[in-house]
Motif scaffolding. Structure first.
Motif, short mmCIF file in Angstrom:
data_model
loop_
_atom_site.label_atom_id
_atom_site.label_comp_id
_atom_site.label_asym_id
_atom_site.label_seq_id
_atom_site.Cartn_x
_atom_site.Cartn_y
_atom_site.Cartn_z
N PHE A 46 -1.63 26.95 -22.31
CA PHE A 46 -0.14 26.44 -22.67
C PHE A 46 0.88 27.03 -22.04
CE2 PHE A 46 -3.32 25.74 -26.06
CZ PHE A 46 -3.36 24.11 -25.95
N GLY A 57 2.04 20.63 -23.26
CA GLY A 57 0.58 20.92 -23.03
C GLY A 57 -0.09 19.67 -22.27
N SER A 77 -1.84 17.91 -28.12
CA SER A 77 -1.89 19.41 -27.18
C SER A 77 -0.72 20.00 -27.20
CB SER A 77 -2.40 19.08 -25.85
OG SER A 77 -2.42 20.16 -25.10
N THR A 78 0.52 19.31 -27.31
CA THR A 78 1.78 19.95 -27.19
C THR A 78 1.91 20.57 -28.43
OG1 THR A 78 2.41 18.34 -25.39
CG2 THR A 78 4.30 19.57 -26.87
N PHE A 80 -0.15 21.88 -30.71
CA PHE A 80 -0.87 23.01 -30.83
C PHE A 80 -0.32 23.95 -30.04
CE2 PHE A 80 -4.83 19.98 -31.93
CZ PHE A 80 -4.25 19.52 -33.36
N GLY A 81 -0.08 23.76 -28.73
CA GLY A 81 0.51 24.56 -27.85
C GLY A 81 1.64 25.33 -28.19
N GLY A 84 0.73 27.77 -30.38
CA GLY A 84 0.07 28.97 -29.72
C GLY A 84 1.21 29.56 -29.17
N GLY A 401 -6.83 20.26 -23.78
CA GLY A 401 -5.68 20.89 -24.67
C GLY A 401 -5.89 20.78 -25.95
N GLY A 405 -6.05 24.64 -28.28
CA GLY A 405 -4.83 24.81 -29.11
C GLY A 405 -5.46 25.55 -30.34
#
Length: 444
Positions: A46, A57, A77-78, A80-81, A84, A401, A405
């Motif tokens: 990420f 992400g 994904s974004t 979770f990123g 992160g 992703g 994440g």
């Protein structure tokens, strides 16, 4: 700036052009160093691997196809990123200033990107923020992916709300974005939340979301929304199916309380214990229908036990190599789970690693085995590859992703509880949980 001596060595060696994989191999890692290593490299998906224009992400990264879909970002994904990156700031993988700059870049992109009654689509083009259809009729809002993102936005809001002027600006933007999601619209006039809506296809996807699956967070954030919230009837009739969600089952005397969608006899794919619970702490989380802390933990324990029992006699399964969840598979993408027709001999490292909050000994054993004994087949620039099969001798250097994440976030929750504390301390989240009748140690 404080930073662990191990990570400092990694960064110095990397900056000198030394091969990080070789350095790691030469060091007998403690558990702490192993966690540092896995968390740091997976975080890089990420950071170093983010889509260049948006900072968001990416849906996937294929090391064997470096030019494949480099411009596609995924909303989940974004989200979770984003969580992160907060972990990366707190672990000193990047400076706070660098982290704030990256998060602001992502959030400005999200503010300008396509939204459909406040919900982002499943996929977007990183250059423009325009929707990329996920399927024929799915070219509008995706409320589940959006809720995964909202979980991250709430954590951003909480982490930076008392910071300097730039950080307060970031916090306020995160708060604005998640509060703009119109959960009430996605009821479609009924007491249930629908997954999709499209301006030209309307409700044609026709996917009302009932539990138990990965989507609890959608109902919790929907109830938490001060501007476009849902009431308890939507949760009771939609998620809980008027009580029919209660459907006890077990594996080897390990109990589950809920009807897992698809009527999975031993629980669904293990990401159901991860995605909604990256910010929503399941420990002590109970409502009229059951105990979510018990359900999420027992799902992981059953998943581990199934792989140890190995009823289908797949090569490579055991106490130090386990984990079935939706992931890449030998012939595409599949929803691996502990049952005869869904166990395909494919293990996804994210399943065991992201379960470290539930099964710390089993997760650490798997992580160590894969890193020390199978690194040549399973390890790359962004940590462990998405999935593999010893049985089929299948090891493909590809990442998703939405699987990377949870590893970063759950390792952090295991180590410090950081993302849980941030999300659960939010006043709107606390109000939403109370509205739905939840009990939690966080509720005042």
């Amino acid at each position: 700036m404080k930073i662990s001596s191990y990570i400092l060595a990694v960064l110095l060696l990397s900056s000198c052009g030394t091969n990080k994989k070789n350095i790691d191999t030469a060091i007998g890692l403690t558990d702490k160093q192993l966690l540092d290593t896995v968390q740091y490299h997976t975080f890089q998906y990420f950071w170093d691997g983010a889509e260049k224009n948006s900072g968001a992400g990416r849906e996937r990264i294929h090391l064997d196809q470096p030019d494949y879909e480099t411009d596609i970002v995924a909303t989940g994904s974004t989200g979770f990123g984003i969580m992160g990156i907060i972990s990366g700031i707190d672990r000193k993988f990047v400076t706070r200033k660098e982290g704030v700059e990256r998060l602001m870049k992502i959030l400005v992109f999200l503010k300008k990107a396509d939204r459909f009654h406040g919900a982002w689509p499943h996929w977007m083009y990183g250059e423009s923020g325009k929707v990329k259809p996920f399927s024929t009729f799915d070219n509008g809002g995706d409320l589940v992916e959006t809720s995964f993102l909202a979980q991250g936005l709430i954590c951003v809001k909480q982490y930076f709300k008392n910071g300097n002027a730039k950080e307060k600006e970031l916090s306020a933007l995160a708060d604005e974005l998640w509060k703009g999601i119109d959960y009430d619209w996605y009821r479609n006039g009924k007491n249930v939340l629908y997954w999709h809506w499209s301006p030209n296809n309307q409700w044609k996807m026709n996917f009302p979301v009932h539990g138990f699956n990965e989507c609890l967070i959608m109902y919790v954030i929907g109830a938490s929304s001060p501007n476009h919230g849902i009431n308890k009837k939507v949760y009771d009739e939609g998620w809980a199916l008027n009580g029919a969600i209660k459907s006890p089952r077990s594996y080897d005397d390990i109990p589950l309380q809920f009807l897992h969608q698809g009527d999975a006899p031993h629980g669904g794919p293990l990401f159901w214990s991860h995605y909604s619970f990256l910010g929503l702490d399941p420990k002590g989380l109970k409502d009229a229908y059951g105990d979510y802390g018990m359900e999420t933990k027992n799902m992981a324990v059953i998943n581990y036990k199934w792989c140890v029992d190995n009823p289908l006699n797949y090569k490579g399964y055991g106490k130090n190599s386990w984990g079935l969840t939706s992931s890449y598979s030998i012939t595409g993408y599949a929803g691996h789970a502990p049952q005869q027709d869904r166990d395909l001999g494919v293990i996804a490292p994210t399943a065991a690693i992201s379960s470290i909050v539930y099964t710390p000994k089993g997760s650490m054993a798997a992580m160590r085995h894969w890193y020390e004994d199978k690194k040549a087949q399973l390890w790359g620039k962004y940590g462990f590859y998405d999935a593999f099969s010893d049985n089929a001798n299948w090891y493909t250097p590809r990442y998703l992703g939405i699987d990377q994440g949870p590893q970063v976030v759950m390792i952090e929750n295991y180590r410090s509880g950081l993302l849980w504390k941030l999300f659960m301390s939010d006043e709107n989240v606390q109000a939403g949980l109370k509205k739905l009748g939840f009990q939690s140690p966080y509720l005042k």
